[in-house]
Design a protein around this motif. Structure first.
Motif, PDB file in Angstrom:
ATOM      1  N   ARG A 101       0.809  -1.222   0.000  1.00  0.00           N
ATOM      2  CA  ARG A 101       0.000   0.000   0.000  1.00  0.00           C
ATOM      3  C   ARG A 101       0.841   1.272   0.000  1.00  0.00           C
ATOM      4  O   ARG A 101       0.307   2.367  -0.115  1.00  0.00           O
ATOM      5  CB  ARG A 101      -0.915   0.010   1.233  1.00  0.00           C
ATOM      6  N   LEU A 102       2.163   1.124   0.148  1.00  0.00           N
ATOM      7  CA  LEU A 102       3.024   2.306   0.240  1.00  0.00           C
ATOM      8  C   LEU A 102       2.991   3.139  -1.044  1.00  0.00           C
ATOM      9  O   LEU A 102       2.863   4.361  -0.986  1.00  0.00           O
ATOM     10  CB  LEU A 102       4.468   1.880   0.561  1.00  0.00           C
ATOM     11  N   LEU A 103       3.104   2.512  -2.187  1.00  0.00           N
ATOM     12  CA  LEU A 103       3.191   3.282  -3.432  1.00  0.00           C
ATOM     13  C   LEU A 103       1.856   3.811  -3.954  1.00  0.00           C
ATOM     14  O   LEU A 103       1.818   4.905  -4.510  1.00  0.00           O
ATOM     15  CB  LEU A 103       3.903   2.459  -4.514  1.00  0.00           C
ATOM     16  N   PRO A 104       0.749   3.104  -3.807  1.00  0.00           N
ATOM     17  CA  PRO A 104      -0.524   3.693  -4.278  1.00  0.00           C
ATOM     18  C   PRO A 104      -0.972   4.903  -3.450  1.00  0.00           C
ATOM     19  O   PRO A 104      -1.746   5.720  -3.926  1.00  0.00           O
ATOM     20  CB  PRO A 104      -1.529   2.542  -4.115  1.00  0.00           C
ATOM     21  N   CYS A 105      -0.475   5.011  -2.231  1.00  0.00           N
ATOM     22  CA  CYS A 105      -0.980   6.049  -1.326  1.00  0.00           C
ATOM     23  C   CYS A 105      -0.770   7.476  -1.852  1.00  0.00           C
ATOM     24  O   CYS A 105      -1.709   8.271  -1.876  1.00  0.00           O
ATOM     25  CB  CYS A 105      -0.370   5.852   0.060  1.00  0.00           C
ATOM     26  N   PRO A 106       0.453   7.826  -2.304  1.00  0.00           N
ATOM     27  CA  PRO A 106       0.637   9.216  -2.752  1.00  0.00           C
ATOM     28  C   PRO A 106      -0.266   9.600  -3.926  1.00  0.00           C
ATOM     29  O   PRO A 106      -0.689  10.758  -4.015  1.00  0.00           O
ATOM     30  CB  PRO A 106       2.114   9.261  -3.176  1.00  0.00           C
ATOM     31  N   SER A 107      -0.566   8.676  -4.814  1.00  0.00           N
ATOM     32  CA  SER A 107      -1.437   9.006  -5.947  1.00  0.00           C
ATOM     33  C   SER A 107      -2.812   9.424  -5.457  1.00  0.00           C
ATOM     34  O   SER A 107      -3.401  10.402  -5.936  1.00  0.00           O
ATOM     35  CB  SER A 107      -1.610   7.798  -6.871  1.00  0.00           C
ATOM     36  N   LYS A 108      -3.326   8.677  -4.504  1.00  0.00           N
ATOM     37  CA  LYS A 108      -4.659   8.988  -3.982  1.00  0.00           C
ATOM     38  C   LYS A 108      -4.652  10.347  -3.292  1.00  0.00           C
ATOM     39  O   LYS A 108      -5.569  11.152  -3.462  1.00  0.00           O
ATOM     40  CB  LYS A 108      -5.084   7.932  -2.959  1.00  0.00           C
ATOM     41  N   MET A 109      -3.605  10.568  -2.488  1.00  0.00           N
ATOM     42  CA  MET A 109      -3.549  11.834  -1.756  1.00  0.00           C
ATOM     43  C   MET A 109      -3.428  13.012  -2.712  1.00  0.00           C
ATOM     44  O   MET A 109      -4.117  14.015  -2.560  1.00  0.00           O
ATOM     45  CB  MET A 109      -2.337  11.823  -0.800  1.00  0.00           C
ATOM     46  N   LEU A 110      -2.550  12.882  -3.670  1.00  0.00           N
ATOM     47  CA  LEU A 110      -2.307  13.996  -4.592  1.00  0.00           C
ATOM     48  C   LEU A 110      -3.548  14.287  -5.432  1.00  0.00           C
ATOM     49  O   LEU A 110      -3.917  15.448  -5.647  1.00  0.00           O
ATOM     50  CB  LEU A 110      -1.107  13.668  -5.488  1.00  0.00           C
ATOM     51  N   MET A 111      -4.192  13.229  -5.902  1.00  0.00           N
ATOM     52  CA  MET A 111      -5.409  13.432  -6.702  1.00  0.00           C
ATOM     53  C   MET A 111      -6.490  14.119  -5.872  1.00  0.00           C
ATOM     54  O   MET A 111      -7.142  15.053  -6.321  1.00  0.00           O
ATOM     55  CB  MET A 111      -5.951  12.084  -7.190  1.00  0.00           C
ATOM     56  N   SER A 112      -6.678  13.645  -4.643  1.00  0.00           N
ATOM     57  CA  SER A 112      -7.714  14.218  -3.794  1.00  0.00           C
ATOM     58  C   SER A 112      -7.414  15.689  -3.500  1.00  0.00           C
ATOM     59  O   SER A 112      -8.296  16.542  -3.549  1.00  0.00           O
ATOM     60  CB  SER A 112      -7.801  13.421  -2.490  1.00  0.00           C
ATOM     61  N   TYR A 113      -6.160  15.982  -3.244  1.00  0.00           N
ATOM     62  CA  TYR A 113      -5.760  17.358  -2.931  1.00  0.00           C
ATOM     63  C   TYR A 113      -5.942  18.266  -4.145  1.00  0.00           C
ATOM     64  O   TYR A 113      -6.553  19.332  -4.058  1.00  0.00           O
ATOM     65  CB  TYR A 113      -4.292  17.348  -2.505  1.00  0.00           C
ATOM     66  N   SER A 114      -5.438  17.814  -5.277  1.00  0.00           N
ATOM     67  CA  SER A 114      -5.457  18.658  -6.464  1.00  0.00           C
ATOM     68  C   SER A 114      -6.858  18.808  -7.044  1.00  0.00           C
ATOM     69  O   SER A 114      -7.231  19.883  -7.513  1.00  0.00           O
ATOM     70  CB  SER A 114      -4.513  18.066  -7.512  1.00  0.00           C
ATOM     71  N   LEU A 115      -7.628  17.741  -7.014  1.00  0.00           N
ATOM     72  CA  LEU A 115      -8.960  17.772  -7.623  1.00  0.00           C
ATOM     73  C   LEU A 115     -10.031  18.223  -6.624  1.00  0.00           C
ATOM     74  O   LEU A 115     -11.227  18.195  -6.940  1.00  0.00           O
ATOM     75  CB  LEU A 115      -9.319  16.404  -8.204  1.00  0.00           C
TER      76      LEU A 115
END
Lengths: 525, 503
Positions: free
Chosen positions: A464-478
């Motif tokens: 789960r370490l690598l998928p986490c930043p994508s989710k965070m960044l998408m949620s923050y940016s979008l």
């Protein structure tokens, strides 16, 4: 994001514990556009940080009027459009007062804002200042209307050139075109029927607010005007430029600051009687140290896979008191950060369960849910008595005897107890105040460890370490809590990113269809 | 960083913008009735994190009352001594919106806070999904709307508070932690913590120093006010026109945002552009206080100013907020004010400022050890010093406000006599329970409520009474608000007035 808060923006209801995130979705590129669903961002106000930064960059003011406007924090990042699409009278009154304060401040030295000295150049002022304020060029009708208001103000409101210029500036600062981030579709039905590629100005704002929490600058606006910004390669080049600009610090303060709750260290309280080295300077140094730590994953070359193993700056003189007792090489990585160890502690003691929860939530995007209808007793009351806690591990063992509590604690506590060598301000220790030795070994899902570094190594292997930043960044940016339709896009980002640093991940984001397109749901009609 | 206590460079002509005329002929009959008699006010005061067991020292047994000399205050309620004759303490009321019996629900701070004035369970209504936050209209806003108070005073109601440093939000929206007043199920009215903003709002709405019953506008001030209003009108016309034009181009989903924008800015317009009668208050006159200091709005949970940081002092903040509330009532800017003495689950450090007199009154009691409210006091040993001191300080703050209102003559009595101040906690104590809430009423609402006593109900489930009935009683018996039903009851019981508190 919030100590004491069991949910987090990383929660997208995609995974529970201990399941790993599925990585089997088909990438959306190349699929039938009628089924492509990149989602949309609600029209939303600038949050108070964005407001402060935007007026700074637009007007050159040192005022921070956003500090006095009510914040509306709901689940997720403070960019969450669901909270920012709403407004009430108190907030509107705040903007009204702020606009007056801002023009009063800026027009003390009007020449710094515009050379426009008389009525002949008002149209030019409206065009240039307006385009910056609204983050897009104004149409002729908008320009003529504001020029008309200028003329009326001179004729009937007793205002001179300067006063009338101030008057129309104030209007622009209160216009929804300034106060809101808007993505207006040429035709609503069209944006429901199929995804609409965003225009240059819309992309410029998405990019600048993601990385700077502020308005686009002149180079970005020029690329929007020329049309070059719709090219992925151009967007990706701009990512590098924006991240290395001094304004890129906002990405650390606002994105990482919320993701890892670092912002809250700046308000944290530790008991000065128990921790004499505690001070407001120390906590500020901890926040700065955390920013420096994360910066190497953004603009530095460090890969995200090293989040839990990267070396720490234990020679930082501002943190000397925290590192004073560290045996050589005792700690590394995020879990060793004084800021993390402090903000997950209470004023007077460590809180291992909480440390475990924050670690799982922020590092692995894994949400721990308190079972429905369960009353979680305070640790001090575990076992039915109410006593001073001198040995946290011992007390927690009692608490865990309750079967209802054991399922969560079996996952959370080993992590927290593995960090017990670090007290409530992250200072290394081998015994509790009462003399009991600290025992920091444990077993995380079958893998034994004896100290922080070994615990970090186990967590580093988690899928789960690598998928986490994508989710965070998408949620923050979008500006939204990600839903099921976002999942394949997040997965796609992770897959194409395949590790590396966060600067690389931002480049995956700007290439992603969710960033470059929008599509409205049928309810929008 | 901004410095607390430094005045911003405000160039506005404070004090010259005038209030809109009240158009009596347009008001519904019920409103005229209230406007013609002495005005009544409602001031619900929220405080958080429950109280220690010592609160109930001297309380009467179940289903009984103590009055007059038989009614005594204790160490925690002691600061009410000066207004004891106008005080009614009520014990063993619950907020039966949800059940927190053993094995029942987890009554979080924010869930209890959200239910304080609405008496519904937000978790059952959908809670904070990240996409929406839902509650129900609050007791104070029912009064505002049913009596159409927005037409009676320049500002329909105000929401103020002292939460400079909110605690963790228990995984829920700000709206469940920093809000007790709800205009509707989806419109939280967040409290303002910045005294300067509250002051600006009142002055902008027309508050102007004047002796009782005197209202002759100064011609120069009138002219300046007309010009300022005309400029404000021009600005707000343009802004509202922008939003109306924009709304037409947006999807249905975004039109809601513009609707809220329009509603909010039209209210700003009402407050900032109407030139009419100088607002000089009711029979009490109007005394505009000196421009107060600024306090920043905290950015989010566990962020903001704790005691002593950047010069912040909670005692000063409370004193000024009390002055502002008293000014709002005296100048008749508004008649309904909800006041949050702190946000839900506060971790504020009260130890650092609570005056010696309170420590002395509690027999030299002190915090001992760490001093943050939720972590150390609420969850410290039973009746620990910190918990008692904080509770006594809350009572003292409310008592001081009551004394200010009691110093304003009105009719045969004082403004306090025509007011209901309601001090209500969202929780019982360290157990987070929302049964047996500590409740204090000050002022009889024009002779409607009993005074100088302590009324106790019972915790026996079958005959238990709830705060929803307390609000129902205040709404109907004090304000004549014609409310048929208010709040939820887990067993679906209908509302019934609390006759035991009626004079």
């Amino acid at each position: 994001m919030d100590p004491g808060n069991p949910t987090n923006p990383n929660d997208m209801n995609m995974d529970g514990i201990p399941d790993d995130m599925s990585v089997t979705q088909t990438p959306p590129q190349g699929v039938d556009p009628t089924t492509l669903n990149p989602g949309f961002v609600l029209a939303r106000r600038l949050n108070n940080t964005e407001y402060n930064n935007t007026v700074r960059d637009l007007l050159g003011t040192a005022l921070r009027p956003g500090d006095f406007i009510q914040a509306t924090t709901i689940t997720g990042f403070d960019t969450n459009a669901s909270a920012l699409s709403g407004i009430n009278t108190a907030i509107a009154t705040g903007y009204f007062q702020a606009a007056q304060d801002l023009v009063d401040d800026v027009f003390q030295n009007r020449a710094a804002l515009t050379p426009c000295n008389d009525a002949t150049c008002v149209q030019g002022f409206v065009e240039t200042f307006g385009a910056r304020a609204y983050r897009r060029p104004l149409d002729t009708t908008e320009v003529q209307r504001l020029v008309g208001i200028y003329n009326t103000a001179v004729a009937t409101l007793g205002l001179d050139h300067e006063g009338a210029l101030k008057h129309i500036t104030k209007i622009m600062l209160l216009s929804p075109h300034f106060l809101y981030r808007l993505e207006v579709d040429p035709e609503v039905a069209g944006a429901v029927a199929q995804p609409r590629p965003l225009g240059g100005y819309e992309l410029a704002s998405r990019l600048s607010y993601t990385l700077w929490s502020s308005m686009p600058d002149a180079p970005l606006s020029q690329l929007a005007a020329s049309g070059e910004l719709v090219n992925v390669a151009t967007l990706q080049q701009q990512v590098d430029r924006l991240l290395t600009d001094p304004r890129g610090r906002a990405f650390l303060d606002d994105f990482f600051g919320q993701w890892f709750s670092i912002r809250q260290v700046l308000s944290h309280q530790a008991d000065p009687d128990l921790y004499p080295s505690w001070s407001t300077d120390l906590r500020a140094a901890m926040a700065q140290d955390a920013n420096t730590f994360f910066a190497q994953f953004v603009t530095g070359g460090r890969a995200w896979t090293e989040l839990l193993s990267a070396p720490l700056d234990t020679t930082n003189p501002a943190l000397a008191a925290v590192y004073a007792n560290d045996p050589a090489g005792a700690r590394s990585g995020f879990l060793g950060l004084p800021a993390f160890l402090t903000l997950t502690s209470r004023a007077e003691r460590t809180a291992p369960t909480f440390r475990g929860r924050v670690a799982l939530e922020s590092v692995l995007c894994t949400k721990i849910e308190v079972p429905a209808n369960l009353m979680v007793p305070d640790l001090a009351e575990a076992g039915g008595d109410q006593v001073e806690i001198t040995n946290v591990r011992e007390k927690l063992e009692v608490h865990r005897q309750d079967q209802q509590c054991a399922s969560c604690h079996a996952i959370l506590d080993p992590i927290g107890l593995g960090l017990e060598n670090y007290d409530a301000i992250g200072h290394y220790r081998t015994s509790y105040e009462n003399g009991d030795p600290v025992v920091a070994n444990g077993d995380l899902m079958g893998a034994p460890f004896t100290n922080l570094n070994e615990l970090s190594a186990i967590l580093s292997t988690d899928a789960r370490l690598l998928p986490c930043p994508s989710k965070m960044l998408m949620s923050y940016s979008l500006s939204r809590i990600l839903g099921p339709t976002d999942e394949p896009y997040a997965t796609q980002m992770t897959t194409t990113w395949a590790g590396g640093n966060i600067g690389d991940l931002v480049k995956q984001l700007v290439a992603n269809d969710t960033f470059r397109f929008r599509r409205l749901p049928a309810e929008a009609l | 960083m901004h410095k607390f206590m430094t005045r911003r460079n405000i160039l506005r002509g404070a004090g010259v913008v005038l209030a809109m005329p009240v158009l009596h002929s347009l008001m519904p009959r019920g409103v005229r009735a209230q406007a013609q008699g002495l005005p009544k006010r409602f001031i619900p005061v929220y405080y958080c994190n429950g109280v220690p067991p010592a609160w109930w020292d001297g309380a009467p047994p179940d289903n009984s009352s103590l009055f007059d000399d038989g009614f005594t205050l204790n160490a925690l309620t002691g600061p009410l001594e000066a207004v004891k004759a106008k005080t009614l303490i009520v014990s063993r009321l619950g907020n039966w919106a949800f059940h927190s019996a053993p094995g029942g629900l987890e009554p979080s701070h924010s869930r209890c806070c959200a239910a304080t004035l609405t008496c519904v369970d937000t978790d059952a209504k959908g809670g904070d999904s990240g996409d929406s936050t839902t509650n129900s209209i609050s007791a104070d806003q029912v009064i505002v709307q049913n009596l159409n108070l927005g037409m009676v005073t320049p500002i329909g109601s105000m929401q103020v508070g002292l939460g400079s440093f909110p605690g963790a939000f228990d995984a829920r929206s700000y709206a469940y932690n920093q809000v007790v007043s709800w205009k509707s199920a989806t419109e939280p009215l967040k409290r303002m913590v910045n005294p300067k903003a509250v002051f600006d709002m009142m002055v902008g709405a027309g508050a102007m120093t004047a002796a009782p019953e005197q209202a002759t506008p100064d011609p120069a001030a009138m002219q300046a006010a007309q010009l300022a209003a005309a400029r404000n009108q021009s600005v707000l016309d343009a802004v509202i026109e922008d939003a109306e034009g924009l709304k037409l181009r947006l999807s249905k989903l975004d039109q809601q945002a513009m609707d809220q924008f329009l509603t909010s800015f039209r209210e700003v317009e009402m407050q900032a552009t109407q030139v009419g009668n100088i607002l000089t208050g009711g029979s009490a006159g109007c005394q505009v206080i000196p421009e107060p200091m600024v306090v920043p709005e905290p950015g989010g949970p566990m962020q903001g100013l704790n005691q002593g940081e950047e010069g912040y002092d909670r005692q000063t903040h409370a004193n000024v907020m009390n002055d502002l509330i008293a000014m709002a009532i005296q100048c008749d800017v508004t008649r309904v004010i909800s006041y949050m003495l702190d946000d839900a689950r506060s971790e504020f450090d009260y130890n650092a400022f609570i005056a010696e007199e309170h420590r002395t009154a509690l027999g030299g009691m002190d915090f001992g050890g760490a001093s943050n409210f939720h972590g150390s006091a609420q969850h410290g040993p039973e009746n620990n010093g910190g918990y008692q001191l904080i509770t006594r300080w809350f009572v003292d703050t409310v008592a001081k406000l009551a004394l200010k209102l009691d110093a304003m003559p009105e009719g045969d009595g004082t403004v306090l006599d025509n007011t209901v101040m309601l001090m209500v906690n969202s929780q019982h104590g360290a157990n987070h329970d929302n049964n047996d809430l500590p409740v204090v009423l000050i002022g009889s609402g024009g002779g409607v409520l009993k005074q100088n006593g302590h009324v106790a109900y019972t915790l026996t489930e079958a005959s238990m009474r709830h705060t929803r009935d307390l609000y129902y009683t205040i709404q109907n018996n004090v304000f004549g608000a014609n409310v048929a039903s208010f709040g939820d009851h887990v067993s679906g019981e209908p509302n019934a007035a609390l006759t035991e508190i009626l004079a």
